[in-house]
Design a protein around this motif. Structure first.
Motif, mmCIF file in Angstrom:
data_model
loop_
_atom_site.group_PDB
_atom_site.id
_atom_site.type_symbol
_atom_site.label_atom_id
_atom_site.label_comp_id
_atom_site.label_asym_id
_atom_site.label_seq_id
_atom_site.Cartn_x
_atom_site.Cartn_y
_atom_site.Cartn_z
ATOM 1 N N THR A 175 0.844 -1.193 0.000
ATOM 2 C CA THR A 175 0.000 0.000 0.000
ATOM 3 C C THR A 175 0.875 1.237 0.000
ATOM 4 O O THR A 175 1.884 1.301 0.711
ATOM 5 C CB THR A 175 -0.923 0.024 1.235
ATOM 6 N N GLU A 177 0.451 5.634 0.110
ATOM 7 C CA GLU A 177 -0.479 6.743 0.290
ATOM 8 C C GLU A 177 -0.006 7.952 -0.512
ATOM 9 O O GLU A 177 1.195 8.144 -0.712
ATOM 10 C CB GLU A 177 -0.625 7.110 1.766
ATOM 11 N N ASP A 198 -8.661 3.666 -1.871
ATOM 12 C CA ASP A 198 -9.592 3.857 -0.744
ATOM 13 C C ASP A 198 -10.750 2.863 -0.820
ATOM 14 O O ASP A 198 -11.924 3.212 -0.610
ATOM 15 C CB ASP A 198 -10.113 5.295 -0.715
ATOM 16 N N SER A 217 -5.255 6.174 -0.359
ATOM 17 C CA SER A 217 -4.339 5.039 -0.346
ATOM 18 C C SER A 217 -4.559 4.180 -1.583
ATOM 19 O O SER A 217 -5.677 4.070 -2.093
ATOM 20 C CB SER A 217 -4.535 4.203 0.917
ATOM 21 N N LYS A 219 -3.791 0.337 -2.697
ATOM 22 C CA LYS A 219 -3.369 -0.991 -2.279
ATOM 23 C C LYS A 219 -3.353 -1.920 -3.483
ATOM 24 O O LYS A 219 -4.345 -2.014 -4.211
ATOM 25 C CB LYS A 219 -4.316 -1.551 -1.212
#
Length: 232
Positions: A175, A177, A198, A217, A219
């Motif tokens: 992940t 950000e 998100d 974020s 991921k």
């Protein structure tokens, strides 16, 4: 706000030598709801067959960033610039007060590119072109700025726009950000793999239009290669 724009919803056309998909209105494809995203005007997903390409044609007052996903693209322009940009690397053309260029796939395989157009903050300047390698290992687990209109981004290719183009390579489960002014516009496309922004799943070649957020974020659901534009 995160608006998912699935690859299957994109306009475009297959010209035989060129299979083009458009995240925004472009050429004969017109969608009044997808004209631009802030100063981001064009995001084309192009597949160019071997020994074909775009013959010499003009541009003016546009910042044109080419991100090569597969194969390589060979550039030539009327300023005397020539260069071959291969997968993972980036070229930038500031069209300024006018430039004529060609882009050909001289490879034995199909070349796949993202071509990104961003509106400039100043018009009528001298045109320019540049290219730079950005090794994918250097982007592992983080966003790296590939092209930027900010002087602080000294390692990036320069553009004349209030914008950044960034890339990241993420292993499945990683992940990262990204912080952004909530007044700006972000547009994210996985070149490969699949990610959650998100919690919103974004598959390869889908678009995610992001605004009114200060942070989001990303991921990786699979090993992924991600391209992001942060624009005024």
């Amino acid at each position: 706000m995160i608006e998912l724009r699935p690859f299957s919803s994109l306009g475009g056309a297959n010209h035989g030598w060129l299979d083009a998909k458009h995240h925004f209105s472009f050429g004969s494809h017109y969608d009044p709801k997808r004209m631009s995203w802030g100063s981001l005007r064009v995001w084309n997903d192009d597949t160019i067959e071997p020994d074909t390409g775009f013959p010499p044609h003009p541009h003016s007052d546009m910042e044109i960033i080419t991100y090569v996903r597969k194969g390589a693209i060979t550039h030539k322009d009327n300023l005397g610039n020539q260069g071959r940009t291969e997968a993972g690397d980036v070229q930038v053309m500031s069209a300024g007060n006018g430039i004529v260029h060609s882009e050909y796939n001289r490879e034995a395989e199909a070349t796949q590119i993202f071509q990104i157009w961003i509106l400039p903050t100043s018009r009528g300047k001298a045109p320019s072109w540049g290219a730079k390698p950005f090794p994918k290992d250097d982007r592992s687990g983080r966003f790296v700025t590939l092209a930027s209109g900010f002087e602080a981004d000294t390692d990036a290719l320069p553009i004349r726009s209030d914008a950044r183009v960034l890339g990241a390579t993420l292993k499945a489960g990683e992940t990262v950000e990204y912080e952004i002014d909530a007044r700006r516009h972000a547009y994210l496309v996985p070149a490969t793999g699949a990610v959650e922004v998100d919690g919103v799943r974004v598959n390869a070649r889908d678009g995610a239009a992001i605004k009114d957020l200060k942070r989001f974020s990303v991921k990786a659901l699979e090993d992924s290669e991600v391209v992001l534009v942060d624009a005024a």
